[in-house]
Design a protein around this motif. Sequence first.
Motif, mmCIF file in Angstrom:
data_model
loop_
_atom_site.group_PDB
_atom_site.id
_atom_site.type_symbol
_atom_site.label_atom_id
_atom_site.label_comp_id
_atom_site.label_asym_id
_atom_site.label_seq_id
_atom_site.Cartn_x
_atom_site.Cartn_y
_atom_site.Cartn_z
ATOM 1 N N VAL A 116 0.746 -1.245 0.015
ATOM 2 C CA VAL A 116 -0.032 0.083 -0.066
ATOM 3 C C VAL A 116 0.954 1.206 0.045
ATOM 4 O O VAL A 116 2.038 1.373 0.777
ATOM 5 N N THR A 117 0.760 2.134 -0.912
ATOM 6 C CA THR A 117 1.447 3.453 -0.995
ATOM 7 C C THR A 117 0.064 4.307 -1.316
ATOM 8 O O THR A 117 -0.691 4.096 -1.983
ATOM 9 N N PRO A 118 0.509 5.860 -1.223
ATOM 10 C CA PRO A 118 1.464 6.500 -0.658
ATOM 11 C C PRO A 118 1.309 6.217 1.090
ATOM 12 O O PRO A 118 0.319 5.801 1.368
ATOM 13 N N ARG A 119 1.963 7.307 1.953
ATOM 14 C CA ARG A 119 2.136 6.927 3.465
ATOM 15 C C ARG A 119 0.633 7.072 3.793
ATOM 16 O O ARG A 119 0.232 6.256 4.858
ATOM 17 N N ALA A 120 0.160 8.042 3.322
ATOM 18 C CA ALA A 120 -1.407 8.391 4.030
ATOM 19 C C ALA A 120 -2.397 7.223 3.762
ATOM 20 O O ALA A 120 -3.006 6.770 4.784
ATOM 21 N N ALA A 121 -2.242 6.386 2.655
ATOM 22 C CA ALA A 121 -2.907 5.175 2.256
ATOM 23 C C ALA A 121 -2.601 4.255 3.526
ATOM 24 O O ALA A 121 -3.200 3.400 3.818
ATOM 25 N N ILE A 128 -1.116 4.662 6.248
ATOM 26 C CA ILE A 128 -1.583 4.822 7.595
ATOM 27 C C ILE A 128 -2.878 4.420 7.672
ATOM 28 O O ILE A 128 -3.318 3.673 8.779
ATOM 29 N N ALA A 129 -3.734 4.428 6.790
ATOM 30 C CA ALA A 129 -5.034 4.421 6.853
ATOM 31 C C ALA A 129 -5.308 2.769 6.884
ATOM 32 O O ALA A 129 -6.236 2.399 7.604
ATOM 33 N N CYS A 130 -4.713 2.053 6.082
ATOM 34 C CA CYS A 130 -4.787 0.717 5.746
ATOM 35 C C CYS A 130 -4.367 -0.200 7.194
ATOM 36 O O CYS A 130 -5.007 -1.052 7.345
ATOM 37 N N LEU A 131 -3.225 0.383 7.855
ATOM 38 C CA LEU A 131 -2.706 -0.221 9.181
ATOM 39 C C LEU A 131 -3.658 0.095 10.211
ATOM 40 O O LEU A 131 -3.254 -0.310 11.320
ATOM 41 N N GLN A 132 -4.739 0.975 10.320
ATOM 42 C CA GLN A 132 -5.558 1.189 11.256
ATOM 43 C C GLN A 132 -5.956 0.183 12.130
ATOM 44 O O GLN A 132 -6.118 0.288 13.558
ATOM 45 N N PRO A 133 -6.418 -0.850 11.750
ATOM 46 C CA PRO A 133 -6.680 -2.086 12.675
ATOM 47 C C PRO A 133 -5.565 -2.771 13.553
ATOM 48 O O PRO A 133 -6.264 -3.199 14.410
ATOM 49 N N ASN A 134 -4.448 -2.315 13.230
ATOM 50 C CA ASN A 134 -3.263 -2.879 14.075
ATOM 51 C C ASN A 134 -3.250 -1.944 15.302
ATOM 52 O O ASN A 134 -2.599 -2.298 16.316
ATOM 53 N N ARG A 135 -3.650 -0.745 15.182
ATOM 54 C CA ARG A 135 -3.675 0.321 16.320
ATOM 55 C C ARG A 135 -4.855 0.199 17.198
ATOM 56 O O ARG A 135 -5.833 0.730 16.951
ATOM 57 N N ARG A 136 -4.794 -0.599 18.146
ATOM 58 C CA ARG A 136 -6.067 -1.051 18.977
ATOM 59 C C ARG A 136 -5.342 -1.286 20.477
ATOM 60 O O ARG A 136 -4.123 -1.482 20.789
ATOM 61 N N VAL A 137 -6.526 -1.325 21.345
ATOM 62 C CA VAL A 137 -6.163 -1.816 22.718
ATOM 63 C C VAL A 137 -7.231 -3.051 22.847
ATOM 64 O O VAL A 137 -8.439 -2.954 22.431
ATOM 65 N N GLU A 138 -6.683 -4.195 23.430
ATOM 66 C CA GLU A 138 -7.644 -5.469 23.701
ATOM 67 C C GLU A 138 -7.659 -5.393 25.486
ATOM 68 O O GLU A 138 -6.846 -5.383 25.992
#
Length: 364
Positions: A331-336, A338-348
């Motif tokens: 996935v590129t560019p960086r903004a895309a 960051i949006a694609c990686l959103q599920p990884n930024r989480r708290v369980e």
Amino acid sequence: MTPSLIPTMTPMMTPMMKLIPLASLLAMGLAQAATPTLPTAPLAMPQLRISDQAVSADQQAYRLLQERIKKLNDGGVRVGDYYLSKAQCWLDVSFHEYTRNDRSAFPLQALQESAKIVAALEDGSMPNPGDATPLVNDATRLRDDLWASFGKLRESPGFACAAQKVACGEVELVHAGNEYKQQGWRHANPYVQLAEDAQAAGQSAVAACPADKPKREPQPEILPPRIAHERVTLDMDALFRFDKAGAADMLPQGVEKIRALAARLKQGYVQIDTLSVTGHTDRLGTDSYNQALSERRALTVKQLLREQGIANVISAYGKGKAQPLVACEKVTPRAALIACLQPNRRVEIELTGVKRSVKEDGAP
């Protein structure tokens, strides 16, 4: 934790011993679980530990022992039983340090303590090895006042209500002592805090325990306790401002999400036995930065839950970028990206406890 030094090979160790993975060593421990003394041996050497075969075998060993604990619970041993709780807590601290790449003997020896307790519960042998809490890996003995307090709680009439807190508090003291010996007070401090929390919760449980009151005969119309295991995943982007982790950095909707979760838990559970908060990040940034960020965010969520009246012992961990849900490799560019990686930024948030029955909820 930062990888510790690998134990020095003694003259009695053969070259093959340093190639034995955790799964094989655990098998040795399980085979001798009923004996008071188990042979000590190092974990697999670093170059073997990171191979798919060795890691897979080690994880299978953890899964098998976890299944044995579950089977005991399915067979009627309470989750809050002192011995079952202690076996689970030894397993948890072992796996925690294993995943943090602790190369000392601590993960193996902690896992062996769990296996000994499980074996005794399975065959009904007494005394159970869980009566003792050895300082595995020659851990430093910290906080004699807490050890003494746990001893008094074990002798109190209401001990049954505090057994789980006492068992896990004792194990966390050993965990803290191991961290102190290897890396100093800063690394031991979080686990001493867990032991302090367990001691406070144990005292409260003993004080409220109806141990000295006559037991009522079970009423047929009262529903039995519903033991539940629940996991809640919250989007970090909805909780914190970008790249921030403190309480002042939480977004208004993030604070509201935590408040709503706390209210639901208090309304839905009669008792919460365990509750853990684990922070995760995406892969952008260094390992050390992401690890620290995930830990700070988990601690902030823990503190906010406590402020909302969740007074149970809460464990807070950070996994950094070690457990992604999505890869987004092309996935590129960086903004895309960051949006694609959103599920990884989480708290369980994961918990076990006794759910409130229909009658306790006030429903007809």
